[in-house]
Design an enzyme around this catalytic site. Structure first.
Site, PDB file in Angstrom:
ATOM      1  N   ASN A 191       0.853  -1.197   0.000  1.00 63.89           N
ATOM      2  CA  ASN A 191       0.000   0.000   0.000  1.00 63.89           C
ATOM      3  C   ASN A 191       0.884   1.241   0.000  1.00 63.89           C
ATOM      4  O   ASN A 191       1.889   1.298   0.717  1.00 63.89           O
ATOM      5  CB  ASN A 191      -0.862   0.014   1.271  1.00 63.89           C
ATOM      6  CG  ASN A 191      -1.560   1.355   1.493  1.00 63.89           C
ATOM      7  OD1 ASN A 191      -2.511   1.690   0.784  1.00 63.89           O
ATOM      8  ND2 ASN A 191      -1.092   2.125   2.475  1.00 63.89           N
ATOM      9  N   GLU A 192       0.532   2.217  -0.780  1.00 60.20           N
ATOM     10  CA  GLU A 192       1.265   3.489  -0.837  1.00 60.20           C
ATOM     11  C   GLU A 192       2.774   3.247  -0.715  1.00 60.20           C
ATOM     12  O   GLU A 192       3.453   3.767   0.188  1.00 60.20           O
ATOM     13  CB  GLU A 192       0.751   4.473   0.224  1.00 60.20           C
ATOM     14  CG  GLU A 192      -0.696   4.857  -0.030  1.00 60.20           C
ATOM     15  CD  GLU A 192      -1.228   6.074   0.734  1.00 60.20           C
ATOM     16  OE1 GLU A 192      -0.564   6.539   1.671  1.00 60.20           O
ATOM     17  OE2 GLU A 192      -2.323   6.545   0.364  1.00 60.20           O
ATOM     18  N   GLU A 316      -8.548   4.122  -2.297  1.00 63.70           N
ATOM     19  CA  GLU A 316      -8.757   5.056  -1.179  1.00 63.70           C
ATOM     20  C   GLU A 316      -9.251   6.373  -1.755  1.00 63.70           C
ATOM     21  O   GLU A 316      -8.580   6.975  -2.601  1.00 63.70           O
ATOM     22  CB  GLU A 316      -7.475   5.287  -0.373  1.00 63.70           C
ATOM     23  CG  GLU A 316      -7.102   4.091   0.487  1.00 63.70           C
ATOM     24  CD  GLU A 316      -5.907   4.328   1.402  1.00 63.70           C
ATOM     25  OE1 GLU A 316      -5.684   5.474   1.826  1.00 63.70           O
ATOM     26  OE2 GLU A 316      -5.200   3.345   1.687  1.00 63.70           O
TER      27      GLU A 316
HETATM   28  O1  AHR Z   1      -6.985   6.130   5.116  1.00 60.69           O
HETATM   29  C1  AHR Z   1      -5.995   6.646   5.957  1.00 60.69           C
HETATM   30  C2  AHR Z   1      -4.610   6.498   5.367  1.00 60.69           C
HETATM   31  O2  AHR Z   1      -4.492   7.274   4.228  1.00 60.69           O
HETATM   32  C3  AHR Z   1      -4.226   5.113   4.900  1.00 60.69           C
HETATM   33  O3  AHR Z   1      -3.772   4.311   5.921  1.00 60.69           O
HETATM   34  C4  AHR Z   1      -3.131   5.397   3.922  1.00 60.69           C
HETATM   35  O4  AHR Z   1      -3.040   4.414   2.930  1.00 60.69           O
HETATM   36  C5  AHR Z   1      -3.479   6.763   3.378  1.00 60.69           C
HETATM   37  O5  AHR Z   1      -2.405   7.614   3.396  1.00 60.69           O
END
Ligand code: AHR
Length: 512
Positions: A191-192, A316
């Site tokens: 993730n990210e 997201e």
């Molecule tokens: O949704 C909150 C955060 O936002 C998540 O953990 C991350 O992936 C994003 O930066």
């Protein structure tokens, strides 16, 4: 005549009414709106999992099933959640899944380094999450740990949940009480990765992706993996370009994208309630950027994948404001009609890009960011965003009807945004569902929708509207903002006419 037109124009300006023209090209309908666009996201963050979803089996007065609140199960079933992403977010790249299985009393604790440094006791783990998904009828979307976990850990997780029998991991699962595999298909490979997932460069992550994905195996035909590469943030088009170029396309089912409607990452994000029109306008500007980002990332993907085999998954999205003092790192915020506007507008954008956007996850499902549900001890409320998601779920797996829209602007100072967004689909019975969102702060919209000769005869609808843009539901007044029947749409000779109030969402159902 000229005088008459000037009169009409000034009448509409001074009465706060504008005109919007929409044409539906039903004859061109061919693309499916993938139901996964309506997905949600649950992270070990603040009170999302603990208290919000999971209250534990003992020592609570809150009615629950295996520790999961019954009110949450009912609300999520009603919402038709197609998929649920877990355990993060940033938390995913710190999560050791093996600490969250087996007898709860024996589970090691950890510190949630991303979200407030709180102690995580691992009492909600893989079994709890996957059983919850089964209960609410959602497909699980597991986000794998690539930032701090090993290739072996991730490969073992796949085997634990998907191998029927005969492997050390399947034996362990069976010993822990689950005989049948869950057949989890959707997997995030980190993730990210450009940020909390490891601060990697795109080139480096592309290589890491190839390595981890190689050891994530399709075990049975029922559990053929759908692998999602960690995607760009908002306008980082170079990230998308590098991944599309460097990851073999047969190794990647989808590429992600994250974009939040946030005023600033470094200064105040503004309050979730009690904001000015200037703040509201900026939030809408950020929300509308989704159109540009989805278009531009898709264009890059088209260059490398003209047949559109790889999906774009916005896993997201949502509004992000200053936290409402719910504890350190908790990201709890109220949810107002402004959030309903973000939801209505964004879902229209996703629907209209259904040829490439085949999934999305609103952040987050309970008590965090643009939540559809808020809880306080035994109380639970549904937010305006919940209502929009519910009204729009008629589009899930329906066929997109291409739309042409001429909308006036919502103007603030010298800045302008398109006021009305819309999307439409045809369901299996041949009925049309049309969703309309007017983000204008003060003007209603006279809408005319040309159905282009299709002989529909019946129209019904639902509306979400409220007196003030900051209206929201509270534990004391849980139904202040609620869906109401809408009978204001009239059908005459193939043209639908209605008035869409300022900051409102309407979904119409049109039948033959
Ligand atoms: O949704 C909150 C955060 O936002 C998540 O953990 C991350 O992936 C994003 O930066």
């Amino acid at each position: 005549m000229k005088k008459y037109l000037i009169f009409l124009f000034s009448l509409s300006v001074f009465s706060g009414i504008s005109q919007t023209k929409i044409t539906l090209n039903t004859d061109l309908a061919k693309t499916k709106i993938n139901k996964h666009i309506y997905g949600h996201f649950a992270e070990h963050l603040g009170r999302c999992i603990y208290e919000g979803i999971y209250v534990g089996e003992g020592n609570t007065k809150i009615p629950n099933t295996a520790g999961v609140r019954n009110d949450i199960i009912t609300a999520l079933k009603d919402l038709k959640v197609p998929n649920l992403r877990w355990p993060g977010g940033c938390f995913a790249d710190a999560y050791q899944w093996k600490d969250g299985i087996g007898p709860k009393a024996n589970r090691p604790k950890m510190v949630n380094v991303w979200w407030g440094g709180v102690t995580e006791d691992n009492s909600f783990g893989t079994h709890d999450f996957l059983d919850l998904c089964e209960r609410i009828g959602a497909e699980p979307y597991l986000a794998g740990n690539v930032g701090s976990g090993t290739v072996q850990d991730l490969s073992d997780w796949v085997s634990y949940v998907n191998q029927p029998t005969g492997s050390p991991m399947s034996d362990l699962r069976i010993k822990n009480g689950r005989k049948e595999p869950w057949n989890v298909k959707i997997w995030g490979v980190g993730n990210e990765a450009w940020g909390c997932g490891g601060n990697m460069t795109a080139d480096y992550y592309a290589n890491i992706y190839r390595q981890y994905a190689t050891f994530m195996k399709d075990i049975t035909p029922e559990s053929k993996l759908y692998k999602v590469a960690s995607g760009a943030s908002s306008d980082d088009f170079a990230w998308t370009e590098t991944l599309m170029k460097n990851i073999p396309h047969n190794m990647m089912s989808a590429l992600a994208l994250h974009h939040y409607s946030v005023l600033s990452w470094v200064e105040t994000k503004g309050p979730s309630v009690g904001f000015s029109e200037a703040t509201y306008f900026k939030t809408m500007q950020e929300a509308w950027k989704m159109e540009e980002f989805v278009t531009k990332h898709s264009t890059i993907m088209d260059k490398y994948d003209p047949e559109k085999k790889i999906d774009l998954i916005v896993d997201e999205w949502g509004g992000w404001y200053d936290t409402d003092a719910d504890g350190k790192g908790a990201l709890y915020q109220q949810n107002t009609m402004r959030d309903a506007m973000i939801a209505g507008l964004t879902l229209n954008i996703f629907n209209n890009h259904a040829d490439r956007v085949r999934g999305a996850n609103l952040a987050q499902i309970v008590n965090v960011l643009q939540a559809v549900i808020l809880t306080k001890e035994e109380k639970m409320i549904l937010t305006p965003t919940y209502h929009v998601m519910k009204m729009y779920n008629v589009h899930q797996d329906a066929t997109l009807v291409p739309i042409h829209i001429e909308s006036p602007s919502y103007q603030f100072g010298d800045k302008k945004l398109t006021a009305v967004s819309a999307s439409a689909s045809k369901d299996a019975s041949g009925a049309l569902n049309i969703s309309l969102t007017n983000i204008d702060y003060s003007k209603s919209q006279e809408i005319s929708i040309n159905l282009r000769g299709e002989d529909f005869t019946k129209v019904s609808g639902q509306i979400l509207a409220s007196g003030k843009i900051s209206d929201h539901n509270t534990f004391e007044q849980p139904n202040k903002v609620a869906i109401k029947d809408f009978s204001g749409a009239k059908l005459d000779k193939g043209v639908l006419k209605l008035t869409l109030p300022a900051y409102s969402v309407v979904v119409l159902n049109v039948k033959k």
